[in-house]
Design a protein around this motif. Sequence first.
Motif, PDB file in Angstrom:
ATOM      1  N   LYS A  47      41.958  29.386  42.916  1.00 34.40           N
ATOM      2  CA  LYS A  47      42.856  29.876  41.607  1.00 34.40           C
ATOM      3  C   LYS A  47      42.702  31.323  41.464  1.00 34.40           C
ATOM      4  O   LYS A  47      43.159  31.981  40.303  1.00 34.40           O
ATOM      5  CB  LYS A  47      42.223  29.153  40.292  1.00 34.40           C
ATOM      6  N   CYS A  48      42.245  32.135  42.337  1.00 35.96           N
ATOM      7  CA  CYS A  48      42.072  33.521  42.111  1.00 35.96           C
ATOM      8  C   CYS A  48      43.255  34.359  43.037  1.00 35.96           C
ATOM      9  O   CYS A  48      43.219  33.982  44.424  1.00 35.96           O
ATOM     10  CB  CYS A  48      40.766  34.086  42.859  1.00 35.96           C
ATOM     11  N   TYR A  49      44.154  35.204  42.285  1.00 35.51           N
ATOM     12  CA  TYR A  49      44.792  36.069  42.988  1.00 35.51           C
ATOM     13  C   TYR A  49      44.159  36.901  44.122  1.00 35.51           C
ATOM     14  O   TYR A  49      42.971  37.517  44.168  1.00 35.51           O
ATOM     15  CB  TYR A  49      45.766  36.679  42.179  1.00 35.51           C
ATOM     16  N   GLU A  50      44.969  37.314  45.263  1.00 37.13           N
ATOM     17  CA  GLU A  50      44.618  37.993  46.111  1.00 37.13           C
ATOM     18  C   GLU A  50      44.266  39.456  45.451  1.00 37.13           C
ATOM     19  O   GLU A  50      43.122  40.059  45.886  1.00 37.13           O
ATOM     20  CB  GLU A  50      45.719  38.274  47.353  1.00 37.13           C
ATOM     21  N   SER A  51      45.101  39.682  44.684  1.00 44.43           N
ATOM     22  CA  SER A  51      45.045  41.325  44.095  1.00 44.43           C
ATOM     23  C   SER A  51      43.713  41.202  43.199  1.00 44.43           C
ATOM     24  O   SER A  51      43.074  42.236  43.145  1.00 44.43           O
ATOM     25  CB  SER A  51      46.167  41.515  43.344  1.00 44.43           C
TER      26      SER A  51
END
Length: 292
Positions: free
Chosen positions: A197-201
């Motif tokens: 659930k973690c964005y790449e950014s």
Amino acid sequence: MKCSVCKKPAFVKVRYMKKSYCKEHFAQFIESKVKNTIEKFKLIDEDDKILVAVSGGKDSSALLYILSKLFNNVVAIHLDLGIGEFSRKSKEAVKELSKLCNVELKIYKLKDMVGFSIPEIKLERRCGACGLIKRYLLNKIAYEEGFNKIAVGHNLDDELSFIVNCLISGDIKQLSRIGPKTQTKGKLIGRIKPLYKCYESEMKLYCDAVGINYVKEICPFSKGAKQAVYKKALDLIEEKSPGSKLSFINSFIKKIKPLLPKEEVKLNECKECGFMTTSDVCSFCKLVKRIK
Ligand code: FES
Ligand code: ZN
Ligand code: ZN
């Protein structure tokens, strides 16, 4: 702009949360997101022995750092692919990181394991071959060294671009297998994706916030053009409507995946190497034959 928690100057604004954070509270926000993902999808049990695959890039570096804070039973494994300066920098970054995390690190040389390194592969789709080789060898190491979970640094953007790819090509079989974990089946060790659930950014920002020195260059052979286009398209949607990526993955898991046909994949042992495959000879053994 001030941190929504402590009111110190903010380091980042998380638009989909309508909150700003200083470095310390952003790191806490990401760590609790990963912890929630692990709990929600039951990714890790107390007695698991976890192999963390670390490349030296931002995602796997952040993953090792977070898991080493949350669990004791974590070992870092790095595959030295023999890609000149890129591999040298990656190895240095991983060594520094494992010291920072106080985690055991084992480095395996591709050349020693299979007799060739990535630049020696003379196939057009070298990057695809590399992915297959890495998956196979990490599984082999995990199985032979007694690990029962392989943690990989797949982030939300990786997963969504893969979903989009499956939708565009109509690959329902692959689509039905997508998710934050796979189960162990015989010699095939289960894989978990705690950064689901973690964005790449966010992973880049997390590394900067906690002081992880990761490799910024991308592999000189990397050819993820299609995947990169899907990621850009998803960024555009996120830009116009913050939180869309999270809604996408949540609705996929809750509403779309349950509707997909569940096909039990029949696995047997490869005639050549004994690891699990759906055919007589596994794709790794076939590939190695072609390369050699
Ligand atoms: Fe595998 Fe680049 S890391 S080809
Ligand atoms: Zn703060
Ligand atoms: Zn095989």
